[in-house]
Design a protein around this motif. Structure first.
Motif, PDB file in Angstrom:
ATOM      1  N   ALA A   1     -61.139  37.033 -36.050  1.00  0.00           N
ATOM      2  CA  ALA A   1     -61.699  37.805 -37.179  1.00  0.00           C
ATOM      3  C   ALA A   1     -62.959  38.179 -36.394  1.00  0.00           C
ATOM      4  O   ALA A   1     -63.703  39.429 -36.632  1.00  0.00           O
ATOM      5  N   LEU A   2     -63.682  37.441 -35.876  1.00  0.00           N
ATOM      6  CA  LEU A   2     -65.070  37.438 -35.326  1.00  0.00           C
ATOM      7  C   LEU A   2     -64.887  38.947 -34.397  1.00  0.00           C
ATOM      8  O   LEU A   2     -65.272  40.239 -34.009  1.00  0.00           O
TER       9      LEU A   2
ATOM     10  N   SER B   1     -65.839  29.258 -31.759  1.00  0.00           N
ATOM     11  CA  SER B   1     -65.063  30.771 -32.451  1.00  0.00           C
ATOM     12  C   SER B   1     -66.411  31.290 -31.241  1.00  0.00           C
ATOM     13  O   SER B   1     -65.743  32.709 -31.277  1.00  0.00           O
ATOM     14  N   VAL B   2     -67.327  31.053 -31.973  1.00  0.00           N
ATOM     15  CA  VAL B   2     -68.584  32.478 -31.789  1.00  0.00           C
ATOM     16  C   VAL B   2     -68.723  32.049 -30.235  1.00  0.00           C
ATOM     17  O   VAL B   2     -68.999  33.657 -29.910  1.00  0.00           O
ATOM     18  N   THR B   3     -68.732  30.958 -29.740  1.00  0.00           N
ATOM     19  CA  THR B   3     -69.418  30.807 -28.624  1.00  0.00           C
ATOM     20  C   THR B   3     -67.939  31.891 -27.037  1.00  0.00           C
ATOM     21  O   THR B   3     -67.763  32.239 -26.313  1.00  0.00           O
ATOM     22  N   GLN B   4     -66.707  31.575 -28.269  1.00  0.00           N
ATOM     23  CA  GLN B   4     -65.294  32.015 -27.535  1.00  0.00           C
ATOM     24  C   GLN B   4     -65.690  33.776 -27.554  1.00  0.00           C
ATOM     25  O   GLN B   4     -65.519  34.945 -26.634  1.00  0.00           O
TER      26      GLN B   4
ATOM     27  N   VAL C   1     -58.552  20.762 -38.367  1.00  0.00           N
ATOM     28  CA  VAL C   1     -59.008  22.266 -38.337  1.00  0.00           C
ATOM     29  C   VAL C   1     -59.189  22.287 -36.728  1.00  0.00           C
ATOM     30  O   VAL C   1     -60.137  24.262 -37.347  1.00  0.00           O
ATOM     31  N   PHE C   2     -59.414  22.061 -36.088  1.00  0.00           N
ATOM     32  CA  PHE C   2     -60.069  23.451 -35.184  1.00  0.00           C
ATOM     33  C   PHE C   2     -58.959  24.149 -34.434  1.00  0.00           C
ATOM     34  O   PHE C   2     -59.719  25.222 -33.986  1.00  0.00           O
ATOM     35  N   PHE C   3     -57.249  24.053 -34.760  1.00  0.00           N
ATOM     36  CA  PHE C   3     -56.770  24.850 -34.567  1.00  0.00           C
ATOM     37  C   PHE C   3     -57.038  25.816 -35.677  1.00  0.00           C
ATOM     38  O   PHE C   3     -56.093  27.022 -34.969  1.00  0.00           O
ATOM     39  N   THR C   4     -57.917  26.300 -36.376  1.00  0.00           N
ATOM     40  CA  THR C   4     -58.270  27.868 -36.920  1.00  0.00           C
ATOM     41  C   THR C   4     -58.877  28.490 -35.698  1.00  0.00           C
ATOM     42  O   THR C   4     -59.322  29.564 -36.561  1.00  0.00           O
ATOM     43  N   SER C   5     -59.235  27.609 -35.326  1.00  0.00           N
ATOM     44  CA  SER C   5     -60.075  29.385 -33.926  1.00  0.00           C
ATOM     45  C   SER C   5     -59.814  30.317 -33.493  1.00  0.00           C
ATOM     46  O   SER C   5     -60.238  31.172 -33.813  1.00  0.00           O
ATOM     47  N   PRO C   6     -59.077  29.939 -32.773  1.00  0.00           N
ATOM     48  CA  PRO C   6     -58.019  31.876 -33.018  1.00  0.00           C
ATOM     49  C   PRO C   6     -58.134  32.790 -33.923  1.00  0.00           C
ATOM     50  O   PRO C   6     -58.294  33.798 -33.596  1.00  0.00           O
ATOM     51  N   PHE C   7     -57.698  31.702 -35.466  1.00  0.00           N
ATOM     52  CA  PHE C   7     -58.128  33.011 -37.139  1.00  0.00           C
ATOM     53  C   PHE C   7     -59.777  33.107 -36.431  1.00  0.00           C
ATOM     54  O   PHE C   7     -59.278  34.423 -36.550  1.00  0.00           O
TER      55      PHE C   7
END
Length: 295
Positions: free
Chosen positions: A106-107, A160-163, A96-102
């Motif tokens: 989007a962000l 993802s927001v952090t990134q 599930v964590f690997f959806t972070s790039p997506f």
């Protein structure tokens, strides 16, 4: 190869951090585990700064609002991943964590107004489809509870927001913003929770609790150093090393081997991430060419 080597070392340490936290989660609450992580990390950072004045960069910032958002998201992700891995095998959580790039893509489009090619959006959908392929059979029984997947999804969104914020703050060097400020806020946030649910720890458990701070600090430092030697496009694919590391840890520590659905979903997600990054970079090439051609 210095950048990729540092990135891989950081990935391994983050995986060990999650595994160590999972081992502790059966007896200790999220407040105590995360509080003690920061209770070790912050004094070590301050000692390093005392020994080497200026270590970690300047204390002041011209963008306190963005730092506040980043710190808040770091608190959410720390708690969410702990609660998720209490219920899920590492490999399933990392899937599930690997959806972070997506999510980051989007962000970037929504908040940073960056142009995203249609092909990249398509591969984002394929990647989320890979997660559903792996997770859907388990929701009917035989897998982790729904709450575990929801916690890891929340943690991934916060990460993802952090990134995304990191990209806005990349002009501010140093580790103060990613270690000291989050550590101090973490002590304030998780301190009351730790006090409420405190459990006396035998020496071995106390060592494991303290080890979390050392691992977390080393992982952050190595990851930050990696991005000083290589760009995100080169380092991005190395993030998928977390999947085989998590599988190995699941097998070594809990005797768990991922099922066929997890392996198939993981393959789809990794492939979609690679293709999405290629589509994004292909879309950036004409923009860069036009910018270079301007007088």
């Amino acid at each position: 190869m210095k950048g990729p080597a540092l990135a891989l070392a950081g990935i391994v340490l983050f995986s060990l951090l999650d595994a160590n936290s999972k081992l502790l989660s059966g007896q200790y609450g999220v407040g105590q585990v995360v509080f003690l992580r920061y209770a070790v990390l912050v004094p070590l950072f301050l000692l390093a700064r005392a020994a080497r004045p200026g270590f970690g960069g300047p204390l002041r910032t011209s963008r306190p609002g963005l730092h506040a958002i980043r710190v808040a998201c770091m608190m959410i992700s720390a708690a969410s991943f702990f609660l998720a891995f209490r219920q899920l095998p590492l490999a399933e959580g990392y899937l599930v964590f690997f959806t972070s790039p997506f999510m980051t893509l989007a962000l970037a489009a929504l908040l940073l107004r960056e142009a995203v090619p249609r092909a990249a959006w398509f591969w984002c959908l394929v990647g989320f489809g890979g997660v559903l392929l792996a997770v859907a059979p388990k929701l009917g029984g035989g897998g982790g509870p729904l709450s575990g997947y929801l916690w890891v999804f929340l943690g991934t969104l916060a990460f993802s927001v952090t990134q995304t914020v990191n990209r806005r703050l990349r002009a501010e060097p140093g580790l103060v913003g990613v270690i000291l400020w989050p550590g101090l806020v973490g002590l304030l946030v998780f301190g009351p929770l730790a006090w409420r649910d405190w459990m006396p720890a035998p020496p071995l458990d106390l060592f494991q609790l303290a080890l979390n701070g050392l691992i977390a600090g080393a992982a952050v430092v190595l990851t930050a150093a990696a991005y000083r030697h290589a760009d995100a496009a080169r380092l991005g694919p190395y993030g998928f090393a977390a999947l085989p590391v998590s599988v190995a840890l699941d097998l070594a520590l809990w005797g768990l081997w991922p099922d066929a659905a997890t392996l198939a979903g993981g393959a789809v997600v990794v492939f979609a991430c690679v293709m999405s990054e290629r589509a994004r970079r292909a879309g950036e090439a004409p923009v860069a060419a036009r910018a270079a051609a301007r007088p």
